[in-house]
Design a protein around this motif. Sequence first.
Motif, short mmCIF file in Angstrom:
data_model
loop_
_atom_site.label_atom_id
_atom_site.label_comp_id
_atom_site.label_asym_id
_atom_site.label_seq_id
_atom_site.Cartn_x
_atom_site.Cartn_y
_atom_site.Cartn_z
N GLU A 146 0.81 -1.21 0.00
CA GLU A 146 0.00 0.00 0.00
C GLU A 146 0.85 1.27 0.00
N GLY A 147 2.13 1.12 0.31
CA GLY A 147 3.02 2.29 0.30
C GLY A 147 3.60 2.58 -1.06
N VAL A 148 3.25 1.78 -2.07
CA VAL A 148 3.76 1.98 -3.43
C VAL A 148 2.69 2.67 -4.26
N HIS A 149 3.04 3.78 -4.87
CA HIS A 149 2.12 4.54 -5.72
C HIS A 149 2.68 4.59 -7.14
N SER A 150 1.93 4.03 -8.07
CA SER A 150 2.42 3.97 -9.44
C SER A 150 1.25 3.95 -10.42
N GLU A 151 1.40 4.67 -11.51
CA GLU A 151 0.41 4.64 -12.58
C GLU A 151 0.78 3.60 -13.63
N MET A 152 1.95 3.01 -13.50
CA MET A 152 2.41 1.98 -14.43
C MET A 152 2.00 0.60 -13.92
N LYS A 153 1.97 -0.38 -14.81
CA LYS A 153 1.60 -1.73 -14.44
C LYS A 153 2.72 -2.48 -13.74
N THR A 154 3.95 -2.00 -13.91
CA THR A 154 5.08 -2.64 -13.26
C THR A 154 5.97 -1.59 -12.61
N ALA A 155 6.61 -1.98 -11.53
CA ALA A 155 7.60 -1.13 -10.87
C ALA A 155 8.84 -1.98 -10.63
N LYS A 156 10.02 -1.42 -10.91
CA LYS A 156 11.26 -2.18 -10.79
C LYS A 156 12.30 -1.37 -10.01
N ALA A 157 13.18 -2.11 -9.37
CA ALA A 157 14.31 -1.47 -8.68
C ALA A 157 15.45 -2.47 -8.58
N LEU A 158 16.66 -1.96 -8.57
CA LEU A 158 17.84 -2.77 -8.31
C LEU A 158 18.34 -2.37 -6.92
N VAL A 159 18.32 -3.31 -5.99
CA VAL A 159 18.66 -3.03 -4.60
C VAL A 159 20.03 -3.61 -4.28
N ALA A 160 20.95 -2.74 -3.91
CA ALA A 160 22.28 -3.16 -3.48
C ALA A 160 22.35 -3.07 -1.96
N PHE A 161 22.96 -4.05 -1.32
CA PHE A 161 23.14 -4.01 0.13
C PHE A 161 24.39 -4.76 0.51
N ILE A 162 24.86 -4.50 1.72
CA ILE A 162 26.09 -5.12 2.21
C ILE A 162 25.75 -6.08 3.34
N VAL A 163 26.31 -7.27 3.27
CA VAL A 163 26.24 -8.21 4.39
C VAL A 163 27.51 -8.00 5.22
N GLU A 164 27.30 -7.58 6.46
CA GLU A 164 28.43 -7.27 7.34
C GLU A 164 29.14 -8.53 7.82
N LYS A 165 30.26 -8.34 8.49
CA LYS A 165 31.04 -9.46 8.99
C LYS A 165 30.27 -10.28 10.02
N ASP A 166 29.28 -9.65 10.69
CA ASP A 166 28.47 -10.38 11.67
C ASP A 166 27.17 -10.91 11.06
N GLY A 167 27.00 -10.75 9.74
CA GLY A 167 25.83 -11.29 9.06
C GLY A 167 24.65 -10.36 8.95
N THR A 168 24.74 -9.16 9.52
CA THR A 168 23.64 -8.20 9.41
C THR A 168 23.70 -7.47 8.07
N ILE A 169 22.60 -6.81 7.75
CA ILE A 169 22.49 -6.08 6.48
C ILE A 169 22.66 -4.58 6.73
N SER A 170 23.36 -3.90 5.85
CA SER A 170 23.54 -2.46 5.98
C SER A 170 23.65 -1.83 4.60
N ASN A 171 23.65 -0.50 4.58
CA ASN A 171 23.86 0.28 3.35
C ASN A 171 22.98 -0.18 2.19
N VAL A 172 21.68 -0.32 2.47
CA VAL A 172 20.73 -0.72 1.44
C VAL A 172 20.43 0.47 0.54
N GLN A 173 20.60 0.29 -0.75
CA GLN A 173 20.35 1.36 -1.72
C GLN A 173 19.55 0.81 -2.89
N ALA A 174 18.32 1.30 -3.06
CA ALA A 174 17.48 0.88 -4.17
C ALA A 174 17.47 1.94 -5.26
N SER A 175 17.69 1.53 -6.48
CA SER A 175 17.66 2.46 -7.61
C SER A 175 16.61 2.00 -8.61
#
Length: 208
Positions: free
Chosen positions: A135-164
């Motif tokens: 419900e938080g996505v607003h689009s007039e197009m039938k499809t929405a796309k993104a390339l999401v880059a993220f880092i898996v830290e040395k302890d296994g957690t996720i950080s620096n998530v960047q969606a383009s």
Amino acid sequence: MKSLFLYFFCWIPFFCFSQQAEEFKNVKNYYNQHRVLLNNEFRKKYDGEPNMLNKDAIKRDFVFFMKKMDSIENTALVGALLKVKNLEDLSNIRNKTARLPEPTSDITSSEGQMAEYPGGMNTLRQQVANLFYIEGVHSEMKTAKALVAFIVEKDGTISNVQASGDNFTFNRQAEIALYSVPQKFTPAVFNGESVRYRFKLPLTMTIE
């Protein structure tokens, strides 16, 4: 109705610096506790109501309140996203001024292993889909796309998530979903040591 299709692949690892964030877990725990309280209150009211028409009205009210809770929680998660990104940006600035970045290096089968999510990528795909606030996505197009880059830290957690991608609201919800996954990765290993590892994750949502 909106449905989410996730397609995964990982790229050559890239090593950098960031920090772990607990903001998203804290927000979700807070609102999950309130959902339990609301559920219990509505259940008592529903069970104590003998009239079926009134029972139906209570069910409708319950659905309405839960949808409102989802919306309020998402607003809080957007705030957490901004806070985490600001903290990570500050951390990256400090690291750049304090030391030179670590060199990039390939992980090969003979020298190490890639980061892995418990249950594999299909499990991660399903969890991201479950966490995605459609419900938080607003689009007039039938499809929405993104390339999401993220880092898996040395302890296994996720950080620096960047969606383009072209849809800002889709990018934001994708970042929140990745930050919110409930389990840690098994960290990547290179030359016998845990290392930071970069994934890239394409996401596509079809809107029907």
